[in-house]
Design a protein around this motif. Structure first.
Motif, PDB file in Angstrom:
ATOM      1  N   CYS A  60       1.015  -1.198  -0.033  1.00 14.43           N
ATOM      2  CA  CYS A  60       0.085  -0.300   0.260  1.00 14.43           C
ATOM      3  C   CYS A  60       0.766   0.985  -0.034  1.00 14.43           C
ATOM      4  CB  CYS A  60      -0.637  -0.010   0.865  1.00 14.43           C
ATOM      5  SG  CYS A  60      -1.888  -1.343   1.211  1.00 14.43           S
ATOM      6  N   THR A  61       1.997   1.194   0.996  1.00  9.69           N
ATOM      7  CA  THR A  61       2.876   2.586   0.638  1.00  9.69           C
ATOM      8  C   THR A  61       4.300   2.356  -0.280  1.00  9.69           C
ATOM      9  OG1 THR A  61       4.106   1.454   2.196  1.00  9.69           O
ATOM     10  CG2 THR A  61       2.320   2.912   2.951  1.00  9.69           C
ATOM     11  N   SER A  62       3.403   1.502  -1.120  1.00 10.56           N
ATOM     12  CA  SER A  62       4.964   1.729  -2.582  1.00 10.56           C
ATOM     13  C   SER A  62       5.719   2.404  -2.503  1.00 10.56           C
ATOM     14  CB  SER A  62       4.916   0.425  -2.873  1.00 10.56           C
ATOM     15  OG  SER A  62       4.210   0.480  -3.790  1.00 10.56           O
ATOM     16  N   THR A  63       6.994   2.375  -3.379  1.00 14.84           N
ATOM     17  CA  THR A  63       7.330   3.632  -3.759  1.00 14.84           C
ATOM     18  C   THR A  63       6.777   4.200  -4.753  1.00 14.84           C
ATOM     19  OG1 THR A  63       9.253   3.719  -2.660  1.00 14.84           O
ATOM     20  CG2 THR A  63       8.935   4.758  -5.193  1.00 14.84           C
ATOM     21  N   VAL A  64       5.522   5.766  -5.531  1.00 12.70           N
ATOM     22  CA  VAL A  64       5.500   5.762  -6.719  1.00 12.70           C
ATOM     23  C   VAL A  64       6.384   5.618  -8.314  1.00 12.70           C
ATOM     24  CG1 VAL A  64       4.171   6.967  -8.336  1.00 12.70           C
ATOM     25  CG2 VAL A  64       3.974   7.036  -5.603  1.00 12.70           C
ATOM     26  N   ALA A  75      -3.569  17.862  -1.899  1.00 11.49           N
ATOM     27  CA  ALA A  75      -5.132  17.855  -2.170  1.00 11.49           C
ATOM     28  C   ALA A  75      -6.027  16.987  -2.536  1.00 11.49           C
ATOM     29  CB  ALA A  75      -4.945  18.820  -3.537  1.00 11.49           C
ATOM     30  N   ASP A  76      -5.473  15.394  -3.386  1.00 10.23           N
ATOM     31  CA  ASP A  76      -6.085  14.782  -3.465  1.00 10.23           C
ATOM     32  C   ASP A  76      -5.555  13.395  -2.259  1.00 10.23           C
ATOM     33  OD1 ASP A  76      -3.042  13.972  -4.106  1.00 10.23           O
ATOM     34  OD2 ASP A  76      -3.678  13.685  -6.230  1.00 10.23           O
ATOM     35  N   GLY A  77      -4.983  13.532  -1.475  1.00  9.63           N
ATOM     36  CA  GLY A  77      -4.935  12.771  -0.495  1.00  9.63           C
ATOM     37  C   GLY A  77      -4.364  12.042  -0.625  1.00  9.63           C
ATOM     38  N   ASN A  78      -3.292  11.944  -0.996  1.00 13.66           N
ATOM     39  CA  ASN A  78      -2.019  10.918  -0.655  1.00 13.66           C
ATOM     40  C   ASN A  78      -0.896  11.805   0.656  1.00 13.66           C
ATOM     41  OD1 ASN A  78      -2.562  10.257  -3.076  1.00 13.66           O
ATOM     42  ND2 ASN A  78      -0.749  10.223  -4.487  1.00 13.66           N
ATOM     43  N   LEU A  79      -0.765  10.645   0.696  1.00 13.04           N
ATOM     44  CA  LEU A  79       0.120  11.397   1.777  1.00 13.04           C
ATOM     45  C   LEU A  79       1.869  11.278   1.900  1.00 13.04           C
ATOM     46  CD1 LEU A  79       0.984  11.232   5.256  1.00 13.04           C
ATOM     47  CD2 LEU A  79       0.807   8.720   5.670  1.00 13.04           C
ATOM     48  N   LYS A  80       2.752  12.217   2.074  1.00  9.10           N
ATOM     49  CA  LYS A  80       3.944  12.015   1.181  1.00  9.10           C
ATOM     50  C   LYS A  80       4.329  11.968   2.510  1.00  9.10           C
ATOM     51  CE  LYS A  80       5.519  14.346  -2.119  1.00  9.10           C
ATOM     52  NZ  LYS A  80       6.320  13.981  -3.246  1.00  9.10           N
ATOM     53  N   VAL A  81       5.701  11.200   2.667  1.00  9.82           N
ATOM     54  CA  VAL A  81       6.623  10.852   4.421  1.00  9.82           C
ATOM     55  C   VAL A  81       7.536  12.591   4.253  1.00  9.82           C
ATOM     56  CG1 VAL A  81       5.668   9.164   5.240  1.00  9.82           C
ATOM     57  CG2 VAL A  81       7.450   9.195   3.743  1.00  9.82           C
ATOM     58  N   LYS A  83     -10.037   1.905  -9.619  1.00  6.93           N
ATOM     59  CA  LYS A  83      -8.998   1.930  -8.194  1.00  6.93           C
ATOM     60  C   LYS A  83      -9.284   1.502  -7.144  1.00  6.93           C
ATOM     61  CE  LYS A  83      -6.044   5.301  -7.978  1.00  6.93           C
ATOM     62  NZ  LYS A  83      -6.810   6.618  -6.766  1.00  6.93           N
ATOM     63  N   LEU A  84     -11.197   2.208  -6.881  1.00  8.22           N
ATOM     64  CA  LEU A  84     -11.659   1.746  -5.283  1.00  8.22           C
ATOM     65  C   LEU A  84     -11.545   0.684  -5.402  1.00  8.22           C
ATOM     66  CD1 LEU A  84     -14.176   5.183  -5.706  1.00  8.22           C
ATOM     67  CD2 LEU A  84     -11.357   3.889  -4.054  1.00  8.22           C
ATOM     68  N   ASP A  85     -11.953   0.210  -5.863  1.00  4.45           N
ATOM     69  CA  ASP A  85     -12.290  -0.822  -6.050  1.00  4.45           C
ATOM     70  C   ASP A  85     -11.686  -2.024  -5.230  1.00  4.45           C
ATOM     71  OD1 ASP A  85     -15.254  -1.478  -7.218  1.00  4.45           O
ATOM     72  OD2 ASP A  85     -14.909  -2.162  -9.092  1.00  4.45           O
ATOM     73  N   GLU A  86      -9.931  -1.593  -6.361  1.00  2.00           N
ATOM     74  CA  GLU A  86      -8.595  -2.492  -6.094  1.00  2.00           C
ATOM     75  C   GLU A  86      -8.342  -1.769  -4.434  1.00  2.00           C
ATOM     76  OE1 GLU A  86      -5.864  -1.173  -9.207  1.00  2.00           O
ATOM     77  OE2 GLU A  86      -7.033  -2.644 -10.223  1.00  2.00           O
ATOM     78  N   THR A  87      -8.657  -1.011  -3.931  1.00  2.77           N
ATOM     79  CA  THR A  87      -8.420  -0.849  -2.857  1.00  2.77           C
ATOM     80  C   THR A  87      -8.732  -1.408  -1.512  1.00  2.77           C
ATOM     81  OG1 THR A  87      -7.818   1.946  -3.101  1.00  2.77           O
ATOM     82  CG2 THR A  87      -8.494   1.638  -1.304  1.00  2.77           C
ATOM     83  N   LYS A  88     -10.292  -1.192  -2.042  1.00  5.87           N
ATOM     84  CA  LYS A  88     -11.357  -2.071  -0.904  1.00  5.87           C
ATOM     85  C   LYS A  88     -10.877  -3.203  -0.646  1.00  5.87           C
ATOM     86  CE  LYS A  88     -16.280  -2.444  -0.441  1.00  5.87           C
ATOM     87  NZ  LYS A  88     -17.665  -1.776  -1.288  1.00  5.87           N
ATOM     88  N   ASP A 108      -8.601   6.976  -0.857  1.00  7.35           N
ATOM     89  CA  ASP A 108      -9.211   6.465  -1.396  1.00  7.35           C
ATOM     90  C   ASP A 108      -9.771   5.298  -0.615  1.00  7.35           C
ATOM     91  OD1 ASP A 108      -9.177   6.709  -4.182  1.00  7.35           O
ATOM     92  OD2 ASP A 108      -7.472   5.600  -4.856  1.00  7.35           O
ATOM     93  N   PHE A 109      -8.453   4.713   1.094  1.00  6.82           N
ATOM     94  CA  PHE A 109      -8.614   4.084   2.175  1.00  6.82           C
ATOM     95  C   PHE A 109     -10.508   4.466   2.635  1.00  6.82           C
ATOM     96  CE2 PHE A 109      -4.708   2.639   1.321  1.00  6.82           C
ATOM     97  CZ  PHE A 109      -5.138   0.750   1.080  1.00  6.82           C
ATOM     98  N   MET A 110      -9.885   6.001   2.634  1.00  6.70           N
ATOM     99  CA  MET A 110     -11.364   6.291   3.627  1.00  6.70           C
ATOM    100  C   MET A 110     -12.584   6.846   2.535  1.00  6.70           C
ATOM    101  SD  MET A 110     -10.525   9.924   5.249  1.00  6.70           S
ATOM    102  CE  MET A 110      -9.467  11.154   4.358  1.00  6.70           C
ATOM    103  N   ARG A 111     -12.600   6.434   1.061  1.00  5.50           N
ATOM    104  CA  ARG A 111     -14.287   5.896   0.111  1.00  5.50           C
ATOM    105  C   ARG A 111     -14.026   4.712   0.951  1.00  5.50           C
ATOM    106  NH1 ARG A 111     -12.872  11.395  -3.678  1.00  5.50           N
ATOM    107  NH2 ARG A 111     -12.710  13.396  -2.250  1.00  5.50           N
ATOM    108  N   VAL A 112     -13.365   3.967   0.417  1.00  5.45           N
ATOM    109  CA  VAL A 112     -14.175   2.901   0.645  1.00  5.45           C
ATOM    110  C   VAL A 112     -14.034   2.151   2.733  1.00  5.45           C
ATOM    111  CG1 VAL A 112     -12.734   2.102  -1.872  1.00  5.45           C
ATOM    112  CG2 VAL A 112     -11.255   1.718   1.012  1.00  5.45           C
ATOM    113  N   GLY A 113     -14.187   2.928   3.029  1.00  6.56           N
ATOM    114  CA  GLY A 113     -15.204   2.795   4.745  1.00  6.56           C
ATOM    115  C   GLY A 113     -13.790   2.375   5.697  1.00  6.56           C
ATOM    116  N   ALA A 114     -12.228   2.718   5.419  1.00  2.34           N
ATOM    117  CA  ALA A 114     -11.401   2.126   5.940  1.00  2.34           C
ATOM    118  C   ALA A 114     -12.155   2.955   7.497  1.00  2.34           C
ATOM    119  CB  ALA A 114      -9.699   3.121   5.405  1.00  2.34           C
ATOM    120  N   THR A 115     -11.954   2.587   8.661  1.00  2.00           N
ATOM    121  CA  THR A 115     -11.202   2.552   9.948  1.00  2.00           C
ATOM    122  C   THR A 115     -10.327   3.664  10.271  1.00  2.00           C
ATOM    123  OG1 THR A 115     -10.867   1.235  11.377  1.00  2.00           O
ATOM    124  CG2 THR A 115     -12.982   0.628  10.497  1.00  2.00           C
TER     125      THR A 115
END
Ligand SMILES: Nc1nc2c(ncn2[C@@H]2O[C@H](COP(=O)(O)OP(=O)(O)OP(=O)(O)O)[C@@H](O)[C@H]2O)c(=O)[nH]1
Ligand SMILES: C[S@@+](CC[C@H](N)C(=O)[O-])C[C@H]1O[C@@H](n2cnc3c(N)ncnc32)[C@H](O)[C@@H]1O
Ligand code: SF4
Ligand code: SF4
Length: 676
Positions: free
Chosen positions: A29-33, A355-361, A62-67, A373-380
């Protein structure tokens, strides 16, 4: 909106000390782009994929895959991270080098109302649909989550954060989050003045305003937009609301604004301003090169030379990006952000959300995970914390090798003159019609001036073109002698040659009985530039070189280059096209088989350019309108090619110089010699 070069090989590889990284779901999930076409649903979405019909489809995939990933994540009993063993929520944001992340930067938008040369290409950047950006509710949710994990400072940035429409209600909600000590914003200041009070009341308590110059014209060059006065007003307003300090971010670029360093420092004499000089950083498309780079050590030396001494402030926090100094006795401070010459990664405490919700460390890293994407597929919240923790654990020790980053690309815009002409033509015909009919009342000066001022007030290029050609059209209404009228139009005659004298309706002059003769006409336009614009275009950079640079350009009559390409050459093409199209643009002009059309465009002084156009034909009617139209359009094209540098460029005059071959030859002015 920084678009720093994404070069995977400039980040120093670092060994994760405490964690054995294996390729499980979290790691995935957190792999390099590195590959935009990767199947991973949580990787950065393709920014260009914003407006075609397939994009909605790909978002769903994308959302299906995230789910699926989320389900897999939940099913995994063990992960490679230490999260499950953490009792302390702060550890979620501690990386493998022991750095605790207490500072979150959230980008509110990709949009911006400026186009700073060092940050954005002139044409802007591809924008994602609003539906792909985080909503206020999502930003609030993430903010609460990060604050509960140890974040005490959130900075809102962009793009330009204040162009986001719902920014005020957002900050009002953020202000209610318990445990959040600092709510900060970095803004270009253009819209700040009118929003600042509400933001201040909502709890905004740290303000960084970007301003790279104290010269209004230079502001237009750097940002490619107007607005310096508005930024200054915002700074004053922030001071009056007791923001202390008001930080001013100034990106220093050699030969552009480096000579203003001491003027900025002077601002700190009596005001609680912290001026922070930022070392210019490379990114894809900002034409970075090391010649423009000014190191903080050089800046420091220049300040010492001017003010005698400057003292290091002792209270510098290790997490600060800025090294802070003060001129003895001054109220404000001077900071240096040395991302290039001395990075501050060892004490890095920052994370960012795009702005599109990506976490960048890391600002310079290209690893991103889409929390959206995780929020939009119901991540707690618990799911999200696991993902955030995994990303933090993958943060590298530092960025390095900035000097090795490749030089930027510079892709000049393609100019399609013909397309421009077609658009202009459509726009102008109705206006010309109005002008000609308006002027059929004998109050010519009143009616034309009203119409032209309306056009100028509109202030866009299309209307400027309208103005120039409409003026030419008015000239036409008064210039050619009528068949049934032998009076010279120069002698105050009030009869209009292009108005049918019986029906009072517009009509073309009948030239069927005229003799074919060789005719020519020369017209001239003079364009006035702010001095700094011509100096920039002729390649003279420093103030002292202005005269030399222009003199060289005058003596060699060489072309000048703007970002759009060669200015004079392009304008000659535009003018020639216009000459050939005159009968399509000016209603009562006869179509003519133009035999020759020559332009002579010269820089005649430090502030002016002269455009001469000579047209010849062997026909029954003259070519003065063709020459005037050629000059007009070539001048407009010059304006268009240079307007990114200043909107104070004035097309000063367009006039006929000479006309030969008709019943009477006219020579209105002998062309002047070049002057410096
Ligand atoms: N290397 C690095 N530079 C950064 C980072 N964040 C900001 N900067 C640099 O700091 C400049 C100013 O950023 P600001 O948005 O004003 O934020 P800041 O410096 O964190 O502001 P303060 O909270 O007042 O210290 C940017 O233009 C960058 O040059 C970061 O995470 N890493
Ligand atoms: C990207 S802007 C976003 C916020 C806002 N639009 C502004 O300009 O303040 C944040 C900061 O990054 C700085 N910045 C942008 N491009 C830079 C570059 N190439 N090198 C150094 N700093 C840069 C800007 O000057 C600004 O202070
Ligand atoms: S104001 Fe300038 S620095 Fe800030 S995002 Fe816009 S273009 Fe970039
Ligand atoms: S470059 Fe990365 S690690 Fe270094 S200070 Fe910036 S965000 Fe932190």
């Amino acid at each position: 909106m920084l678009r720093f070069l994404n070069k995977s090989n400039y980040i120093t590889s670092s060994l994760h000390k405490n964690v054995v990284v294996t390729r499980n779901t979290l790691n995935y999930c957190t792999s390099t782009v590195t590959n935009k076409s990767s199947k991973s649903s949580c990787l950065n979405s393709n920014k260009n994929d914003n407006n075609n019909s397939s994009s909605a489809e790909s978002i769903n995939i994308k959302l299906d895959e995230t789910k699926k990933l989320l389900e897999k994540l939940r099913n995994e009993t063990t992960t490679t991270t230490s999260l499950n063993n953490n009792n302390n929520s702060n550890d979620i944001l501690t990386d493998t080098f022991g750095r605790v992340h207490s500072y979150l930067r959230i980008s509110l938008t990709e949009r911006c109302n400026l186009r700073c040369q060092y940050c954005m290409p002139e044409e802007g950047v591809p924008l994602q649909p609003t539906s792909q950006l985080l909503t206020n509710d999502e930003i609030i949710r993430l903010s609460k989550l990060f604050v509960s994990s140890g974040v005490s400072k959130i900075r809102f940035t962009g793009g330009e954060p204040l162009v986001r429409k719902d920014v005020e209600p957002l900050i009002e909600e953020i202000g209610k989050i318990k445990g959040l000590k600092t709510i900060a914003m970095t803004t270009n200041g253009i819209l700040l003045n009118r929003k600042i009070e509400r933001l201040h009341n909502a709890g905004l308590n740290l303000l960084n305003i970007s301003l790279d110059t104290l010269d209004t014209n230079k502001f237009t060059i750097i940002t490619r937009r107007l607005g310096w006065e508005r930024v200054m007003e915002s700074i004053e307003k922030a001071l009056s609301l007791n923001f202390n300090p008001v930080k001013i971010n100034c990106v220093v670029m050699r030969d552009l604004n480096d000579y203003e360093i001491c003027d900025f420092v002077e601002m700190t004499r009596d005001k609680p301003i912290e001026i922070r000089f930022i070392e210019y950083m490379p990114f894809d498309g900002n034409r970075w090169n090391d010649k423009k780079f000014v190191s903080y050590k050089e800046m420091l030396q220049r300040i010492i030379n001017k003010f005698g001494s400057i003292e290091k402030c002792v209270e510098d926090h290790p997490n600060n990006t800025s090294k802070t100094y003060q001129v003895p006795g001054f109220t404000g401070k001077v900071g240096f952000i040395t991302s290039m010459s001395e990075h501050f990664c060892s004490s890095c405490n920052r994370l960012r959300i795009t702005a599109d919700g990506n976490l960048k460390v890391c600002l310079f890293g290209n690893a991103e995970v889409s929390l959206r994407d995780f929020m939009r597929v119901g991540a707690t919240d618990e799911d999200l914390l696991k993902i955030i923790n995994a990303a933090v654990l993958k943060k590298k020790e530092s960025h390095a090798g900035m000097y090795e980053i490749a030089k930027s690309q510079n892709r000049p815009m393609i100019l399609i003159v013909y397309l421009h002409l077609k658009l202009w033509l459509k726009n102008i015909l109705s206006f010309i019609n109005t002008i000609c009919i308006t002027t059929t009342s004998n109050k010519r000066s009143t009616s034309t001036s009203t119409s032209t001022s309306t056009l100028f007030n509109n202030g866009n290029n299309m209307n400027m073109f309208g103005y120039v050609l409409a003026t030419a059209a008015v000239a036409r209404c008064y210039s050619t002698k009528s068949n049934n009228n032998n009076n010279n139009s120069n002698n105050g005659n009030k009869e209009f040659t292009h108005i049918d004298q019986v029906k009072r309706l517009p009509t073309m002059v009948d030239v069927s009985d005229k003799l074919v003769t060789k005719r020519s006409a020369t017209a001239r336009a003079v364009i006035e530039f702010p001095e700094f614009v011509l100096s920039q275009l002729t390649g003279s950079s420093g103030v002292g070189e202005v005269a030399d640079g222009v003199a060289a350009a005058v003596s060699s009559s060489r072309d000048i280059q703007s970002k759009k390409g060669p200015v004079f050459a392009t304008s000659i093409v535009a003018g020639t096209m216009a000459v050939k199209n005159t009968s399509n643009l000016i209603p009562f002009c006869h179509p003519l088989p133009i035999e020759n059309c020559k332009f002579n465009i010269e820089i005649i002084s430090k502030t002016s350019v002269q455009v001469d156009c000579t047209v010849s034909v062997t026909h029954k009617t003259g070519v003065e309108m063709e020459a005037l139209t050629g000059c007009s359009v070539a001048s407009l094209c010059i304006y268009d090619m240079c307007k990114a540098l200043s909107h104070a460029i004035v097309i000063k005059e367009i006039k006929l110089l000479s006309k030969t071959g008709g019943k009477s030859d006219i020579s209105l002015e002998i062309p002047k010699e070049k002057t410096n």
